[in-house]
Design a protein around this motif. Structure first.
Motif, PDB file in Angstrom:
ATOM      1  N   ALA A  60       3.921   5.863  -1.375  1.00 16.97           N
ATOM      2  CA  ALA A  60       3.468   4.717  -0.585  1.00 16.97           C
ATOM      3  C   ALA A  60       2.108   4.220  -1.069  1.00 16.97           C
ATOM      4  O   ALA A  60       1.855   3.001  -1.111  1.00 16.97           O
ATOM      5  N   LEU A  61       1.222   5.140  -1.437  1.00 19.82           N
ATOM      6  CA  LEU A  61      -0.082   4.736  -1.962  1.00 19.82           C
ATOM      7  C   LEU A  61       0.074   3.955  -3.264  1.00 19.82           C
ATOM      8  O   LEU A  61      -0.597   2.938  -3.487  1.00 19.82           O
ATOM      9  N   ALA A  62       0.969   4.433  -4.124  1.00 16.45           N
ATOM     10  CA  ALA A  62       1.212   3.734  -5.387  1.00 16.45           C
ATOM     11  C   ALA A  62       1.820   2.360  -5.122  1.00 16.45           C
ATOM     12  O   ALA A  62       1.464   1.375  -5.778  1.00 16.45           O
ATOM     13  N   PHE A  63       2.716   2.288  -4.152  1.00 19.67           N
ATOM     14  CA  PHE A  63       3.321   1.001  -3.813  1.00 19.67           C
ATOM     15  C   PHE A  63       2.256   0.035  -3.299  1.00 19.67           C
ATOM     16  O   PHE A  63       2.222  -1.140  -3.682  1.00 19.67           O
ATOM     17  N   GLY A  64       1.372   0.522  -2.434  1.00 17.61           N
ATOM     18  CA  GLY A  64       0.295  -0.324  -1.929  1.00 17.61           C
ATOM     19  C   GLY A  64      -0.626  -0.792  -3.037  1.00 17.61           C
ATOM     20  O   GLY A  64      -1.123  -1.922  -3.020  1.00 17.61           O
ATOM     21  N   SER A  65      -0.843   0.072  -4.034  1.00 22.83           N
ATOM     22  CA  SER A  65      -1.710  -0.294  -5.156  1.00 22.83           C
ATOM     23  C   SER A  65      -1.156  -1.477  -5.924  1.00 22.83           C
ATOM     24  O   SER A  65      -1.885  -2.394  -6.304  1.00 22.83           O
ATOM     25  N   VAL A  66       0.164  -1.462  -6.148  1.00 26.59           N
ATOM     26  CA  VAL A  66       0.737  -2.522  -6.979  1.00 26.59           C
ATOM     27  C   VAL A  66       0.886  -3.839  -6.218  1.00 26.59           C
ATOM     28  O   VAL A  66       0.607  -4.910  -6.767  1.00 26.59           O
ATOM     29  N   ILE A  67       1.293  -3.794  -4.956  1.00 26.17           N
ATOM     30  CA  ILE A  67       1.506  -5.075  -4.268  1.00 26.17           C
ATOM     31  C   ILE A  67       0.185  -5.779  -3.939  1.00 26.17           C
ATOM     32  O   ILE A  67       0.158  -6.996  -3.743  1.00 26.17           O
ATOM     33  N   ALA A  68      -0.902  -5.021  -3.900  1.00 27.03           N
ATOM     34  CA  ALA A  68      -2.209  -5.639  -3.641  1.00 27.03           C
ATOM     35  C   ALA A  68      -2.933  -6.001  -4.937  1.00 27.03           C
ATOM     36  O   ALA A  68      -4.019  -6.576  -4.895  1.00 27.03           O
ATOM     37  N   GLY A  69      -2.324  -5.675  -6.080  1.00 24.32           N
ATOM     38  CA  GLY A  69      -2.961  -5.923  -7.366  1.00 24.32           C
ATOM     39  C   GLY A  69      -3.284  -7.389  -7.614  1.00 24.32           C
ATOM     40  O   GLY A  69      -2.469  -8.261  -7.349  1.00 24.32           O
ATOM     41  N   ARG A  70      -4.488  -7.660  -8.096  1.00 19.13           N
ATOM     42  CA  ARG A  70      -4.986  -8.998  -8.428  1.00 19.13           C
ATOM     43  C   ARG A  70      -5.093  -9.902  -7.205  1.00 19.13           C
ATOM     44  O   ARG A  70      -5.241 -11.109  -7.327  1.00 19.13           O
ATOM     45  N   ARG A  71      -4.978  -9.319  -6.012  1.00 18.55           N
ATOM     46  CA  ARG A  71      -5.108 -10.100  -4.781  1.00 18.55           C
ATOM     47  C   ARG A  71      -6.332  -9.678  -3.969  1.00 18.55           C
ATOM     48  O   ARG A  71      -6.959 -10.490  -3.317  1.00 18.55           O
ATOM     49  N   TYR A  72      -6.634  -8.394  -3.981  1.00 23.50           N
ATOM     50  CA  TYR A  72      -7.694  -7.871  -3.131  1.00 23.50           C
ATOM     51  C   TYR A  72      -8.666  -7.027  -3.947  1.00 23.50           C
ATOM     52  O   TYR A  72      -8.264  -6.293  -4.846  1.00 23.50           O
ATOM     53  N   ARG A  73      -9.935  -7.121  -3.587  1.00 19.92           N
ATOM     54  CA  ARG A  73     -10.964  -6.313  -4.234  1.00 19.92           C
ATOM     55  C   ARG A  73     -12.086  -6.074  -3.230  1.00 19.92           C
ATOM     56  O   ARG A  73     -12.240  -6.820  -2.256  1.00 19.92           O
ATOM     57  N   SER A  74     -12.872  -5.061  -3.496  1.00 21.01           N
ATOM     58  CA  SER A  74     -14.031  -4.803  -2.643  1.00 21.01           C
ATOM     59  C   SER A  74     -15.170  -5.705  -3.075  1.00 21.01           C
ATOM     60  O   SER A  74     -15.108  -6.361  -4.127  1.00 21.01           O
ATOM     61  N   VAL A  75     -16.228  -5.749  -2.291  1.00 17.15           N
ATOM     62  CA  VAL A  75     -17.382  -6.559  -2.650  1.00 17.15           C
ATOM     63  C   VAL A  75     -18.055  -6.036  -3.914  1.00 17.15           C
ATOM     64  O   VAL A  75     -18.848  -6.746  -4.545  1.00 17.15           O
ATOM     65  N   ASN A  76     -17.733  -4.795  -4.293  1.00 15.19           N
ATOM     66  CA  ASN A  76     -18.257  -4.224  -5.529  1.00 15.19           C
ATOM     67  C   ASN A  76     -17.275  -4.354  -6.687  1.00 15.19           C
ATOM     68  O   ASN A  76     -17.391  -3.659  -7.696  1.00 15.19           O
ATOM     69  N   ALA A  77     -16.314  -5.264  -6.521  1.00 23.19           N
ATOM     70  CA  ALA A  77     -15.324  -5.552  -7.567  1.00 23.19           C
ATOM     71  C   ALA A  77     -14.432  -4.356  -7.885  1.00 23.19           C
ATOM     72  O   ALA A  77     -14.036  -4.152  -9.030  1.00 23.19           O
TER      73      ALA A  77
END
Length: 276
Positions: A60-77
């Protein structure tokens, strides 16, 4: 530099963290503090007769990593692309999360996000990202690929690991392919052979392996060179495997699919988030 010393060092760090209560000692008690991801982990567990709760969580963590890719980032990039290694004994059953990730991506209309089983050369990593700048590579027998690369220092597999290390570093920048000689080519041919940079490459890796396959191939230079620093390693035993039970129908719920599409299609621009 022996595998036993390196493994002992890593396990020593884990024991120290447990003593300081920085990690939970029982993998069966772990949950994900994001309800939507925990729902996915629970669904993954229905795809096996003998699921392991921690294996489902890693999936599930890996799945979350890919679907959020290039969409979300922290304020520290800091972006979401992660490199996970799941080391568990043979026979525990790890592959059901690969099937779950594949099925859920397809049900959500994101089948292009599921990449190849592995890569043959650094150029394959580049072209995979060129075609799908956000994707996940779920690879079986990751330890075997690791061993093959180590035993052929100048081989194709070694270039793959070097490329993945570079992609990880370039996640907030651009990933460029290696340059090849164009001596003797015309200006037109050189222009046609130019390979554009991949902007914000998001490659999530989920390597499935047995502990022996993986730890036996780790050398000191892998740590010093920064390769191991990029991996989030989950080392699991046979404990906490659920007893045999009836499997589900393998079809993700409309609720999960809806949430995946909502996360992925909110807008086309990255969003910045501050994490406490």
């Amino acid at each position: 530099e022996t595998p036993e010393n390196i493994k002992a060092y890593i396990l020593g760090l884990i024991a120290e963290a447990r003593a300081q209560e920085e990690v939970k000692p029982n993998p069966g008690a772990w949950t994900i503090p994001v309800p939507a991801l925990q729902e996915i982990a629970d669904w993954f567990s229905t795809l096996s007769e003998e699921p392991h709760p921690m294996i489902s969580i890693v999936g599930a963590l890996a799945f979350g990593s890919v679907i959020a890719g290039r969409r979300y980032r922290s304020v520290n990039a800091n972006w979401t692309a992660m490199h996970y290694v799941l080391a568990a004994p043979s026979g525990v059953g790890k592959n059901y999360i690969k099937s779950g990730i594949n099925r859920l991506l397809h049900a959500s209309g994101l089948e292009d996000f599921f990449g190849a089983n592995f890569y043959t050369h650094a150029s394959a990593v580049y072209w995979a990202l060129n075609s799908a700048p956000t994707h996940i590579c779920v690879t079986d027998e990751f330890g075997d690929s690791f061993a093959e690369a180590r035993k052929s220092e100048n081989g194709n597999k070694m270039t793959v690991f070097k490329a993945m290390k570079q992609v990880y570093s370039d996640v907030d920048d651009m990933f460029r392919a290696d340059a090849y000689s164009m001596s003797g080519l015309s200006k037109k041919d050189r222009e046609e052979k130019k390979m554009p940079a991949v902007v914000i490459p998001s490659l999530t890796l989920l390597g499935l392996t047995t502990p022996g396959q993986f730890y036996n191939e780790i050398k000191a230079n892998h740590i010093e060179g920064g390769m191991m620093n990029r991996y989030v390693v989950f080392n699991l035993g046979r404990d906490n495997v659920k007893t045999k039970r009836k499997m589900g129908n393998g079809i993700p719920s409309e609720s999960m699919v809806s949430k995946v599409r909502e996360v992925r299609h909110l807008d086309s621009a990255p969003r910045d988030y501050a994490f406490d």
